[in-house]
Design a protein around this motif. Sequence first.
Motif, PDB file in Angstrom:
ATOM      1  N   ASP A   1      57.722  86.966 -26.141  1.00  0.00           N
ATOM      2  CA  ASP A   1      57.261  87.688 -24.959  1.00  0.00           C
ATOM      3  C   ASP A   1      57.620  86.925 -23.685  1.00  0.00           C
ATOM      4  N   PRO A   2      58.907  86.621 -23.472  1.00  0.00           N
ATOM      5  CA  PRO A   2      59.296  85.815 -22.310  1.00  0.00           C
ATOM      6  C   PRO A   2      59.232  86.623 -21.024  1.00  0.00           C
ATOM      7  N   GLU A   3      58.878  85.951 -19.940  1.00  0.00           N
ATOM      8  CA  GLU A   3      58.950  86.622 -18.642  1.00  0.00           C
ATOM      9  C   GLU A   3      60.407  86.803 -18.216  1.00  0.00           C
ATOM     10  N   HIS A   4      61.240  85.808 -18.581  1.00  0.00           N
ATOM     11  CA  HIS A   4      62.646  85.824 -18.191  1.00  0.00           C
ATOM     12  C   HIS A   4      63.540  85.721 -19.430  1.00  0.00           C
ATOM     13  N   ILE A   5      64.676  86.398 -19.375  1.00  0.00           N
ATOM     14  CA  ILE A   5      65.758  86.206 -20.344  1.00  0.00           C
ATOM     15  C   ILE A   5      66.970  85.747 -19.546  1.00  0.00           C
ATOM     16  N   LEU A   6      67.458  84.559 -19.842  1.00  0.00           N
ATOM     17  CA  LEU A   6      68.597  83.998 -19.125  1.00  0.00           C
ATOM     18  C   LEU A   6      69.782  83.872 -20.080  1.00  0.00           C
ATOM     19  N   PHE A   7      70.827  84.634 -19.804  1.00  0.00           N
ATOM     20  CA  PHE A   7      72.047  84.567 -20.598  1.00  0.00           C
ATOM     21  C   PHE A   7      72.961  83.490 -20.005  1.00  0.00           C
ATOM     22  N   LEU A   8      73.358  82.534 -20.830  1.00  0.00           N
ATOM     23  CA  LEU A   8      74.162  81.403 -20.374  1.00  0.00           C
ATOM     24  C   LEU A   8      75.663  81.709 -20.472  1.00  0.00           C
ATOM     25  N   GLY A   9      76.049  82.851 -19.960  1.00  0.00           N
ATOM     26  CA  GLY A   9      77.470  83.180 -19.874  1.00  0.00           C
ATOM     27  C   GLY A   9      78.030  83.898 -21.074  1.00  0.00           C
ATOM     28  N   ASP A  10      79.148  84.596 -20.832  1.00  0.00           N
ATOM     29  CA  ASP A  10      79.843  85.402 -21.834  1.00  0.00           C
ATOM     30  C   ASP A  10      78.897  86.404 -22.491  1.00  0.00           C
ATOM     31  N   LEU A  11      78.156  87.090 -21.639  1.00  0.00           N
ATOM     32  CA  LEU A  11      77.297  88.161 -22.130  1.00  0.00           C
ATOM     33  C   LEU A  11      78.156  89.284 -22.702  1.00  0.00           C
ATOM     34  N   PHE A  12      79.232  89.623 -21.972  1.00  0.00           N
ATOM     35  CA  PHE A  12      80.200  90.599 -22.467  1.00  0.00           C
ATOM     36  C   PHE A  12      81.519  89.913 -22.773  1.00  0.00           C
ATOM     37  N   HIS A  13      82.210  90.457 -23.772  1.00  0.00           N
ATOM     38  CA  HIS A  13      83.449  89.832 -24.227  1.00  0.00           C
ATOM     39  C   HIS A  13      84.605  90.106 -23.275  1.00  0.00           C
ATOM     40  N   SER A  14      84.664  91.308 -22.707  1.00  0.00           N
ATOM     41  CA  SER A  14      85.776  91.647 -21.813  1.00  0.00           C
ATOM     42  C   SER A  14      85.344  92.798 -20.916  1.00  0.00           C
TER      43      SER A  14
ATOM     44  N   GLU B   1      70.997 101.086 -21.670  1.00  0.00           N
ATOM     45  CA  GLU B   1      69.818 101.710 -22.281  1.00  0.00           C
ATOM     46  C   GLU B   1      68.802 100.655 -22.684  1.00  0.00           C
ATOM     47  N   TRP B   2      69.278  99.552 -23.214  1.00  0.00           N
ATOM     48  CA  TRP B   2      68.382  98.461 -23.618  1.00  0.00           C
ATOM     49  C   TRP B   2      67.638  97.905 -22.405  1.00  0.00           C
ATOM     50  N   ILE B   3      68.366  97.666 -21.325  1.00  0.00           N
ATOM     51  CA  ILE B   3      67.756  97.127 -20.106  1.00  0.00           C
ATOM     52  C   ILE B   3      66.683  98.069 -19.568  1.00  0.00           C
ATOM     53  N   GLU B   4      66.939  99.360 -19.616  1.00  0.00           N
ATOM     54  CA  GLU B   4      65.991 100.340 -19.092  1.00  0.00           C
ATOM     55  C   GLU B   4      64.692 100.377 -19.884  1.00  0.00           C
ATOM     56  N   ASN B   5      64.717  99.852 -21.110  1.00  0.00           N
ATOM     57  CA  ASN B   5      63.543  99.941 -21.975  1.00  0.00           C
ATOM     58  C   ASN B   5      62.825  98.611 -22.191  1.00  0.00           C
ATOM     59  N   ILE B   6      63.179  97.602 -21.399  1.00  0.00           N
ATOM     60  CA  ILE B   6      62.487  96.320 -21.514  1.00  0.00           C
ATOM     61  C   ILE B   6      61.821  96.005 -20.179  1.00  0.00           C
ATOM     62  N   ASP B   7      60.825  95.118 -20.212  1.00  0.00           N
ATOM     63  CA  ASP B   7      60.135  94.749 -18.980  1.00  0.00           C
ATOM     64  C   ASP B   7      60.348  93.288 -18.610  1.00  0.00           C
ATOM     65  N   ASN B   8      61.291  92.621 -19.257  1.00  0.00           N
ATOM     66  CA  ASN B   8      61.604  91.232 -18.943  1.00  0.00           C
ATOM     67  C   ASN B   8      62.543  91.159 -17.737  1.00  0.00           C
ATOM     68  N   LYS B   9      62.473  90.070 -17.011  1.00  0.00           N
ATOM     69  CA  LYS B   9      63.421  89.829 -15.920  1.00  0.00           C
ATOM     70  C   LYS B   9      64.684  89.195 -16.529  1.00  0.00           C
ATOM     71  N   VAL B  10      65.822  89.810 -16.283  1.00  0.00           N
ATOM     72  CA  VAL B  10      67.063  89.376 -16.920  1.00  0.00           C
ATOM     73  C   VAL B  10      67.983  88.728 -15.891  1.00  0.00           C
TER      74      VAL B  10
ATOM     75  N   LYS C   1      68.401  91.747 -32.719  1.00  0.00           N
ATOM     76  CA  LYS C   1      67.964  90.351 -32.676  1.00  0.00           C
ATOM     77  C   LYS C   1      67.274  90.028 -31.351  1.00  0.00           C
ATOM     78  N   LEU C   2      67.825  90.527 -30.253  1.00  0.00           N
ATOM     79  CA  LEU C   2      67.199  90.282 -28.958  1.00  0.00           C
ATOM     80  C   LEU C   2      65.793  90.871 -28.908  1.00  0.00           C
ATOM     81  N   ASP C   3      65.622  92.047 -29.476  1.00  0.00           N
ATOM     82  CA  ASP C   3      64.292  92.660 -29.484  1.00  0.00           C
ATOM     83  C   ASP C   3      63.322  91.880 -30.360  1.00  0.00           C
ATOM     84  N   GLN C   4      63.801  91.322 -31.446  1.00  0.00           N
ATOM     85  CA  GLN C   4      62.929  90.498 -32.290  1.00  0.00           C
ATOM     86  C   GLN C   4      62.487  89.245 -31.530  1.00  0.00           C
ATOM     87  N   LEU C   5      63.392  88.663 -30.764  1.00  0.00           N
ATOM     88  CA  LEU C   5      63.041  87.492 -29.961  1.00  0.00           C
ATOM     89  C   LEU C   5      62.055  87.852 -28.861  1.00  0.00           C
ATOM     90  N   ARG C   6      62.255  88.999 -28.231  1.00  0.00           N
ATOM     91  CA  ARG C   6      61.325  89.451 -27.198  1.00  0.00           C
ATOM     92  C   ARG C   6      59.921  89.634 -27.773  1.00  0.00           C
TER      93      ARG C   6
END
Length: 211
Positions: A68-81, A92-101, A59-64
């Motif tokens: 084509d956002p310059e930035h992806i801002l996660f509003l908390g609870d990116l990971f569950h624990s 691996e996903w981060i290494e293959n994208i060019d967006n600023k996270v 889903k994140l890749d479909q949104l990208r």
Amino acid sequence: MNLNIKIKDQDFVLHPFGAAYWPEKEVLLVADVHLGKVSHFRKHGSAVPLKSTSQNFIKLDQLRKEFDPEHILFLGDLFHSSMNMEWNMFEEWIENIDNKVHLIAGNHDIISPLRYEALNIKVYPEVKVDGFYLSHHPEEMPGHFNICGHIHPGIKMKGTGKQSLKLACFYRSSNQMILPAFGEFTGNYIMQPEEGDRIFAITGKEVIPVN
């Protein structure tokens, strides 16, 4: 089908996946992905399909691709624990994208910020920009419009007879918009709208304004 709205003369595109795109800032806003929750369920014996671990990244890749956002801002609870196999998928996903996270830390974000910094991901307690206050928990900030997550807002829609349907939603009040939880198997908290509040339910395919 997306839905375009205006907040403080800024454009926001609400997406059926539960993310919001802010074109003036070229930033994609995503709340409560809860990566690792599927693995957590499976570890404790829940019969969750293993392929569900990849759905958030799909889903994140479909949104990208769409915005084509310059930035992806996660509003908390990116990971569950704590860290598990989904951290490796995330790396691996981060290494293959060019967006600023970027990440606004939520109450579930217990993984060391050093791990994120090693991936060039900036971690913040909150972000203020041009009259907007971006946070994980719903907050009131005088003179600012708050965009946040945490609540996992949902709405219960009733039909004829005893029919009802529960859907995740964007929940907008006078000075705040709470994004729906993006992640799989996160659950919803049914909101009780007050006069003037606006509800935008999501189905995965469209965003529906609800009276």
